[in-house]
Design an enzyme around this catalytic site. Structure first.
Site, PDB file in Angstrom:
ATOM      1  N   ARG A  26      -9.269   3.617  -7.280  1.00  0.00           N
ATOM      2  CA  ARG A  26      -8.640   3.455  -6.533  1.00  0.00           C
ATOM      3  C   ARG A  26      -9.752   3.808  -5.790  1.00  0.00           C
ATOM      4  NH1 ARG A  26      -4.161   1.355  -7.159  1.00  0.00           N
ATOM      5  NH2 ARG A  26      -4.021   1.328  -4.799  1.00  0.00           N
ATOM      6  N   ASN A  40       1.664   3.298  -2.573  1.00  0.00           N
ATOM      7  CA  ASN A  40       1.002   5.209  -2.755  1.00  0.00           C
ATOM      8  C   ASN A  40       1.755   5.910  -3.542  1.00  0.00           C
ATOM      9  OD1 ASN A  40      -1.750   4.714  -2.044  1.00  0.00           O
ATOM     10  ND2 ASN A  40      -1.407   5.042   0.117  1.00  0.00           N
ATOM     11  N   GLU A 100       0.774  -1.311   0.184  1.00  0.00           N
ATOM     12  CA  GLU A 100       0.237  -0.027  -0.285  1.00  0.00           C
ATOM     13  C   GLU A 100       0.971   1.347  -0.093  1.00  0.00           C
ATOM     14  OE1 GLU A 100      -3.288  -0.166  -1.090  1.00  0.00           O
ATOM     15  OE2 GLU A 100      -3.657  -2.440  -0.042  1.00  0.00           O
TER      16      GLU A 100
HETATM   17  N1  LIG Z   1       2.700   9.147  -1.418  1.00  0.00           N
HETATM   18  C1  LIG Z   1       1.849  10.174  -1.738  1.00  0.00           C
HETATM   19  N2  LIG Z   1       2.202  11.355  -1.531  1.00  0.00           N
HETATM   20  C2  LIG Z   1       0.851  12.128  -2.195  1.00  0.00           C
HETATM   21  N3  LIG Z   1      -0.224  11.420  -1.610  1.00  0.00           N
HETATM   22  C3  LIG Z   1      -0.594  10.323  -1.228  1.00  0.00           C
HETATM   23  C4  LIG Z   1       0.528   9.765  -1.419  1.00  0.00           C
HETATM   24  N4  LIG Z   1      -0.196   8.586  -0.502  1.00  0.00           N
HETATM   25  C5  LIG Z   1      -1.916   8.465  -0.353  1.00  0.00           C
HETATM   26  N5  LIG Z   1      -1.945   9.919  -1.018  1.00  0.00           N
HETATM   27  C6  LIG Z   1      -3.070  10.706  -0.598  1.00  0.00           C
HETATM   28  O1  LIG Z   1      -4.223   9.459  -0.236  1.00  0.00           O
HETATM   29  C7  LIG Z   1      -5.277   9.367  -0.693  1.00  0.00           C
HETATM   30  C8  LIG Z   1      -5.869   7.934   0.293  1.00  0.00           C
HETATM   31  O2  LIG Z   1      -4.776   6.735   0.273  1.00  0.00           O
HETATM   32  P1  LIG Z   1      -5.233   5.754   0.172  1.00  0.00           P
HETATM   33  O3  LIG Z   1      -5.935   5.500   1.534  1.00  0.00           O
HETATM   34  O4  LIG Z   1      -3.817   4.457  -0.370  1.00  0.00           O
HETATM   35  O5  LIG Z   1      -6.567   5.549  -1.460  1.00  0.00           O
HETATM   36  P2  LIG Z   1      -5.777   5.199  -2.517  1.00  0.00           P
HETATM   37  O6  LIG Z   1      -4.572   4.954  -2.514  1.00  0.00           O
HETATM   38  O7  LIG Z   1      -6.806   4.568  -3.187  1.00  0.00           O
HETATM   39  O8  LIG Z   1      -6.827   6.628  -3.343  1.00  0.00           O
HETATM   40  C9  LIG Z   1      -5.270   9.306  -1.634  1.00  0.00           C
HETATM   41  O9  LIG Z   1      -6.012   9.723  -2.591  1.00  0.00           O
HETATM   42  C10 LIG Z   1      -3.771  10.461  -2.300  1.00  0.00           C
HETATM   43  O10 LIG Z   1      -4.846  11.170  -2.673  1.00  0.00           O
HETATM   44 MG   LIG Z   2      -3.330   3.590  -2.016  1.00  0.00          MG
END
Ligand SMILES: Nc1ncnc2c1ncn2[C@@H]1O[C@H](COP(=O)(O)OP(=O)(O)O)[C@@H](O)[C@H]1O
Ligand SMILES: [Mg+2]
Lengths: 132, 149
Positions: free
Chosen positions: B109, B55, B51
């Site tokens: 997502r 991300n 995860e």
């Molecule tokens: N490394 C990262 N850099 C920038 N934004 C991030 C990062 N990790 C997460 N996010 C933001 O947080 C949100 C939620 O992440 P997550 O719970 O993993 O759901 P998903 O990946 O399904 O969108 C993402 O949609 C994104 O906007």
């Molecule tokens: Mg994610």
């Protein structure tokens, strides 16, 4: 498909780096991921499944997880996305072959509420065919 | 953060490509093996790492090129995993961490990434700055084997 024949096919497809095997049975499309269902493989699974769904005649989807022992939240997205596609035409989804690892993800995400799980393909197919 | 660090450090840096998500999972699982984890604990670690790295690839670098750093350390029966990117960063971390919150529904997502990291580890800390990047730190406790041979 006979078990031994299926296992051979799975080996061949994996060697070709194919991450999914789709098989149509009547109005049911069986989607069997072959490799760890993460973001990397999700794209291939989605593309291949959608091609088959868009060809038509597919009403229900059956996810067969018997060949994988890993799935993350990208898999949730793949399942939800395909579910929305068939829901539109009155279809349902089910799954089978769920091992311990995949079960944790499906439980935690609440997906079992829309995707009941069956021990094998035959019972899942039977349930999908039943009128509701 | 001091408590989010152990000894016996292993650092890997890799290109932000989806192909490397599986590689990162394997490295973390192999690192954890020294603490004799159960299969379930290994699965927890693999999911959490997957995860965090996904991300960084999708959101942090938005599919463009970049480098992801994964730092693994260990103290007593704890594994510490740090995944960082120098991508776009997160403006509102609390909101981002809410289950089902996603900024990329177009990419299918599910917004469950942080929820899974939280569920499958014992501690999760996210620090991020818009335009600078994001660091995710996780602590996973490995139950010591009582009757180790
Ligand atoms: N490394 C990262 N850099 C920038 N934004 C991030 C990062 N990790 C997460 N996010 C933001 O947080 C949100 C939620 O992440 P997550 O719970 O993993 O759901 P998903 O990946 O399904 O969108 C993402 O949609 C994104 O906007
Ligand atoms: Mg994610």
């Amino acid at each position: 498909m006979e078990e031994r024949k299926q296992n051979n096919l799975v080996q061949e497809e994996r060697a070709k780096e194919k991450s999914v095997l789709c098989e149509q049975k009547g109005q049911i499309l069986i989607i069997m991921p072959l490799m760890e269902l993460d973001h990397h493989c999700a794209v291939q699974v989605r593309t291949e499944a959608d091609e088959r769904i868009d060809e038509g005649r597919i009403q229900h989807l059956l996810f067969d997880f018997s060949k994988i022992t890993f799935m993350d939240s990208s898999g949730i997205g793949v399942i939800m996305g395909r579910y929305k596609k068939v829901l539109f035409q009155g279809g349902r989804i089910a799954c089978c072959g769920v091992g311990k690892e995949v079960d944790r993800i499906l439980t935690l995400s609440g997906l079992y509420r829309i995707m009941p799980s069956y021990p094998d393909r035959a019972s899942a197919e039977r349930a999908l065919k039943e009128e509701r | 953060m001091e408590e989010f660090r152990g000894g016996n450090e292993v650092v890997v840096e890799f290109d932000a490509r989806s192909r490397n998500e599986g590689f990162a999972r394997l490295v973390a699982a192999a690192y954890a093996a020294q603490l004799n984890p159960t299969l379930e604990e290994i699965a927890d670690i693999k999911t959490a790492v997957s995860e965090a790295v996904t991300n960084a690839v999708i959101h942090g670098y938005e599919g463009k090129s970049g480098t992801i750093r994964m730092c693994l350390t260990q103290a007593d029966s704890d594994i510490f995993i740090e995944v960082s990117d120098q991508g776009v960063g997160i403006e509102n971390v609390l909101q981002a961490m809410e289950p089902t919150y996603t900024t990329r529904p177009d990419m299918e997502r599910s917004g469950m990434g942080f929820a899974f990291m939280e569920a499958f580890t014992d501690e999760l800390e996210v620090s991020s700055e818009k335009g600078k990047g994001t660091t995710v730190r996780m602590r996973k406790h490995i139950m010591p084997l009582e009757n180790a041979d």
